[in-house]
Design an enzyme around this catalytic site. Sequence first.
Site, PDB file in Angstrom:
ATOM      1  NE  ARG A 242     -52.817  10.855  22.379  1.00 17.93           N
ATOM      2  CZ  ARG A 242     -52.438  12.022  21.913  1.00 17.93           C
ATOM      3  NH1 ARG A 242     -51.436  12.676  22.448  1.00 17.93           N
ATOM      4  NH2 ARG A 242     -53.037  12.579  20.891  1.00 17.93           N
TER       5      ARG A 242
ATOM      6  CG  HIS B   4     -42.919  14.188  17.044  1.00 16.54           C
ATOM      7  ND1 HIS B   4     -42.752  15.548  17.001  1.00 16.54           N
ATOM      8  CD2 HIS B   4     -44.080  13.990  17.713  1.00 16.54           C
ATOM      9  CE1 HIS B   4     -43.764  16.143  17.614  1.00 16.54           C
ATOM     10  NE2 HIS B   4     -44.594  15.207  18.050  1.00 16.54           N
TER      11      HIS B   4
ATOM     12  CG  ASP C  72     -47.072  15.237  15.851  1.00 10.07           C
ATOM     13  OD1 ASP C  72     -47.147  14.725  16.981  1.00 10.07           O
ATOM     14  OD2 ASP C  72     -47.512  16.370  15.587  1.00 10.07           O
TER      15      ASP C  72
HETATM   16  O1  DOR Z   1     -52.039  18.114  16.479  1.00 10.83           O
HETATM   17  C1  DOR Z   1     -51.347  17.862  17.446  1.00 10.83           C
HETATM   18  N1  DOR Z   1     -51.665  16.879  18.310  1.00 10.83           N
HETATM   19  N2  DOR Z   1     -50.237  18.586  17.643  1.00 10.83           N
HETATM   20  C2  DOR Z   1     -49.496  18.444  18.758  1.00 10.83           C
HETATM   21  O2  DOR Z   1     -48.511  19.101  18.866  1.00 10.83           O
HETATM   22  C3  DOR Z   1     -49.930  17.522  19.837  1.00 10.83           C
HETATM   23  C4  DOR Z   1     -50.725  16.442  19.290  1.00 10.83           C
HETATM   24  C5  DOR Z   1     -51.423  15.591  20.327  1.00 10.83           C
HETATM   25  O3  DOR Z   1     -50.813  15.283  21.358  1.00 10.83           O
HETATM   26  O4  DOR Z   1     -52.560  15.201  20.085  1.00 10.83           O
HETATM   27 ZN    ZN Z   2     -46.475  15.718  18.687  1.00  9.42          ZN
HETATM   28 ZN    ZN Z   3     -46.311  19.431  18.311  1.00  9.45          ZN
END
Ligand code: DOR
Ligand code: ZN
Ligand code: ZN
Length: 340
Positions: free
Chosen positions: A6, A2, A243
């Site tokens: 961008r 994950h 993430d």
């Molecule tokens: O904090 C977050 N930023 N949570 C997400 O689910 C998306 C992500 C982002 O794309 O910046």
């Molecule tokens: Zn995410």
């Molecule tokens: Zn998320």
Amino acid sequence: MHIHFRTGPMLINVLPFTSIAFQGAVPFGNTFVTEADDVVRYRREILVHAHKGFNPIMSIMLVNKTTPEIVEESFLAGARVLKWIPGGTSTNSKDGVSLLDMKKYYPVFAKAESLGMIVSVHWEAILNFASGKEIPMLYREEAAIQFFVQLATDFPGLKIVAEHITTKEMVKTVEILYGMGCNVAATITSHHPVLTYSDVCDADGNVINPLNYCLPIAKLDQDRLAIRKAMVSGKPYNFYGGDSAPHPIFWKSLKLLKGKSPRAGIFSAPVEIPQQLETFEKEGALDKFEDFHSVFGPQFYGIPLSQETLTVKKETWRVPYEYEGIPIFRGGEELSWQIA
Ligand code: DOR
Ligand code: ZN
Ligand code: ZN
């Protein structure tokens, strides 16, 4: 499993730097990858800037217009993941399908199941559906659990990943659903095991440290401890998904402007491996690291394990504050592991 690279100039900046220690990744395109053409275009953009041999596992986002046909076409174009950020939950999620509309998309989930696609969900509910009132950030993941349980039990064969889990209730839910024979798993970031709500917000819920602000927001200490336990559990349904979500410093600083909130998202990719190693070491579980980091995720996704190795060394270094104007998680702090 994950990451956010961008697109455009931001991707050119962060992708080479953040993919270097990885043989592959699941890059989420948020709202700009919703159908087959987007998958082809985004994959090409990634491959141009990644190192040779890098394998992006492509996704599309579940949005209001998504149909079983779009899912199938996207699969044929290379998508393996259907990403669901319920509408309005987080950055770039405004076209996402609402949790309340979940059943309307059952034909879409059925198609994903029959294709063997992974449904990857940001489980957060913003509104209390009975009262219509906004749910405080601390309780939003818990409020979405009922939808997760419903989806997993209605589609026991569907591979569902609860992304970036943050609460002890969610840790337990994944464990129970897995025990019931549902095809579920959870990803755990490098930052949630080391943050709590008070590292992000004050008692009134104002974000006081934008650099630690992401969604779902870090929860209480008991949650942090449950996530750490899940992380080092050696259970195949808990695996790595960092993430990493880069935002330029301006957008992370918006709380300094009256009435605005900073963008949610933590740029963690540059420190994820050292940060995780610190956590595993503190938990006395370094032997569990490789499975968590490199084995369980690909196994759940059904992709070959990497044959490459990565050498790390125990040597302290100071994390830079920023990279090309993007603040880095733990910037200015020392970490005790590094990539050799
Ligand atoms: O904090 C977050 N930023 N949570 C997400 O689910 C998306 C992500 C982002 O794309 O910046
Ligand atoms: Zn995410
Ligand atoms: Zn998320």
